[in-house]
Design a protein around this motif. Structure first.
Motif, PDB file in Angstrom:
ATOM      1  N   UNK A   1      18.219  61.719 -11.890  1.00 18.37           N
ATOM      2  CA  UNK A   1      18.118  60.654 -10.892  1.00 18.37           C
ATOM      3  C   UNK A   1      17.729  61.171  -9.511  1.00 18.37           C
ATOM      4  N   UNK A   2      17.792  62.477  -9.318  1.00 19.20           N
ATOM      5  CA  UNK A   2      17.453  63.045  -8.015  1.00 19.20           C
ATOM      6  C   UNK A   2      15.964  63.388  -7.887  1.00 19.20           C
ATOM      7  N   UNK A   3      15.241  63.254  -8.979  1.00 17.03           N
ATOM      8  CA  UNK A   3      13.819  63.599  -8.947  1.00 17.03           C
ATOM      9  C   UNK A   3      13.062  62.581  -8.093  1.00 17.03           C
TER      10      UNK A   3
ATOM     11  N   UNK B   1       8.564  55.832 -15.798  1.00 16.11           N
ATOM     12  CA  UNK B   1       9.313  56.265 -14.623  1.00 16.11           C
ATOM     13  C   UNK B   1      10.814  56.133 -14.859  1.00 16.11           C
ATOM     14  N   UNK B   2      11.232  55.023 -15.394  1.00 17.64           N
ATOM     15  CA  UNK B   2      12.649  54.780 -15.676  1.00 17.64           C
ATOM     16  C   UNK B   2      13.217  55.831 -16.633  1.00 17.64           C
ATOM     17  N   UNK B   3      12.502  56.095 -17.713  1.00 15.80           N
ATOM     18  CA  UNK B   3      13.032  57.061 -18.689  1.00 15.80           C
ATOM     19  C   UNK B   3      13.057  58.478 -18.130  1.00 15.80           C
ATOM     20  N   UNK B   4      12.056  58.836 -17.346  1.00 15.44           N
ATOM     21  CA  UNK B   4      12.054  60.179 -16.737  1.00 15.44           C
ATOM     22  C   UNK B   4      13.196  60.323 -15.734  1.00 15.44           C
TER      23      UNK B   4
ATOM     24  N   UNK C   1       7.758  59.493  -6.778  1.00 13.46           N
ATOM     25  CA  UNK C   1       6.334  59.655  -6.492  1.00 13.46           C
ATOM     26  C   UNK C   1       5.747  60.854  -7.230  1.00 13.46           C
ATOM     27  N   UNK C   2       6.521  61.922  -7.364  1.00 13.57           N
ATOM     28  CA  UNK C   2       6.017  63.093  -8.085  1.00 13.57           C
ATOM     29  C   UNK C   2       5.858  62.787  -9.573  1.00 13.57           C
ATOM     30  N   UNK C   3       6.761  61.970 -10.119  1.00 13.48           N
ATOM     31  CA  UNK C   3       6.635  61.569 -11.525  1.00 13.48           C
ATOM     32  C   UNK C   3       5.380  60.724 -11.720  1.00 13.48           C
TER      33      UNK C   3
ATOM     34  N   UNK D   1       3.871  47.141 -17.376  1.00 13.58           N
ATOM     35  CA  UNK D   1       5.254  47.629 -17.370  1.00 13.58           C
ATOM     36  C   UNK D   1       5.384  49.036 -17.934  1.00 13.58           C
ATOM     37  N   UNK D   2       4.361  49.522 -18.596  1.00 13.21           N
ATOM     38  CA  UNK D   2       4.429  50.844 -19.217  1.00 13.21           C
ATOM     39  C   UNK D   2       4.709  51.961 -18.228  1.00 13.21           C
TER      40      UNK D   2
END
Length: 188
Positions: free
Chosen positions: A24-26, A16-19, A29-31, A10-11
């Motif tokens: 929200x438009x990022x 991903x969630x925090x970033x 996949x890039x993250x 889950x890490x």
């Protein structure tokens, strides 16, 4: 889910969630690409592919272990990248031990459950898998419930009979040896 909220299972999702909470438009996949590149360096494409296999293909663990062995064996990683890769190998070994427990008949024989608990406690400091949910799972649904209750119950921490007192933390070389053993045994 047996993995703790700060482990590999889950890490990555939490990262991903925090970033994405900041933007929200990022592109997610890039993250993820950035995350895997930072953690694993040249091993990132292999680990990312391995994670996709694990999450989409049932019974893919033997293939994933071989993929990681073959795809990362000759890479030159910095210290951080090597630590992350070793942690990933520890996680894969944990999954193999969990698979072994789930394949064991409910005959009360403790070998597979004991190996899983011992390993889970021996990597506790790496924050990959939390032993408490694993213990609860094995106490309630595992094949050797009575053995786990008697020997691995974290709710009785003062009892010197509990096996977790005898567990030593594994070093990187020991984890690498477990991973190599898995790769060799699953290859055949």
């Amino acid at each position: 889910i047996l993995e703790s909220s700060y482990g590999l299972a889950t890490g990555t999702g939490l990262y991903l969630f925090t970033r994405m909470a900041w933007d929200v438009k990022v592109n997610p996949d890039s993250i993820l690409t950035e995350y895997y590149q930072f953690c694993y360096g040249p091993a990132a494409p292999t680990v990312l592919l391995a994670q996709k296999e694990l999450s989409t293909q049932a019974n893919s663990l033997p293939k994933v272990i071989q993929l990681v062995k073959d795809g990362t064996g000759k890479l030159h990683l910095n210290e951080r990248e090597q630590k992350c890769l070793t942690d990933y190998k520890a996680y894969l070994h944990y999954l193999k031990l969990l698979f072994d427990v789930r394949q064991q008949p409910g005959d009360g024989k403790p070998e597979a459950s004991d190996k899983l608990m011992r390993f889970t406690y021996s990597i506790f400091q790496r924050m990959l898998v939390h032993p408490f949910p694993v213990s609860e799972y094995l106490k309630t649904r595992g094949p050797a419930r009575e053995y786990i209750k008697k020997n691995w119950d974290y709710k009785i921490p003062g009892s010197k009979e509990m096996q977790f007192y005898s567990v030593k933390q594994l070093n990187d070389a020991e984890i690498e040896a477990f991973f190599e053993e898995d790769a060799n045994s699953l290859k055949q």
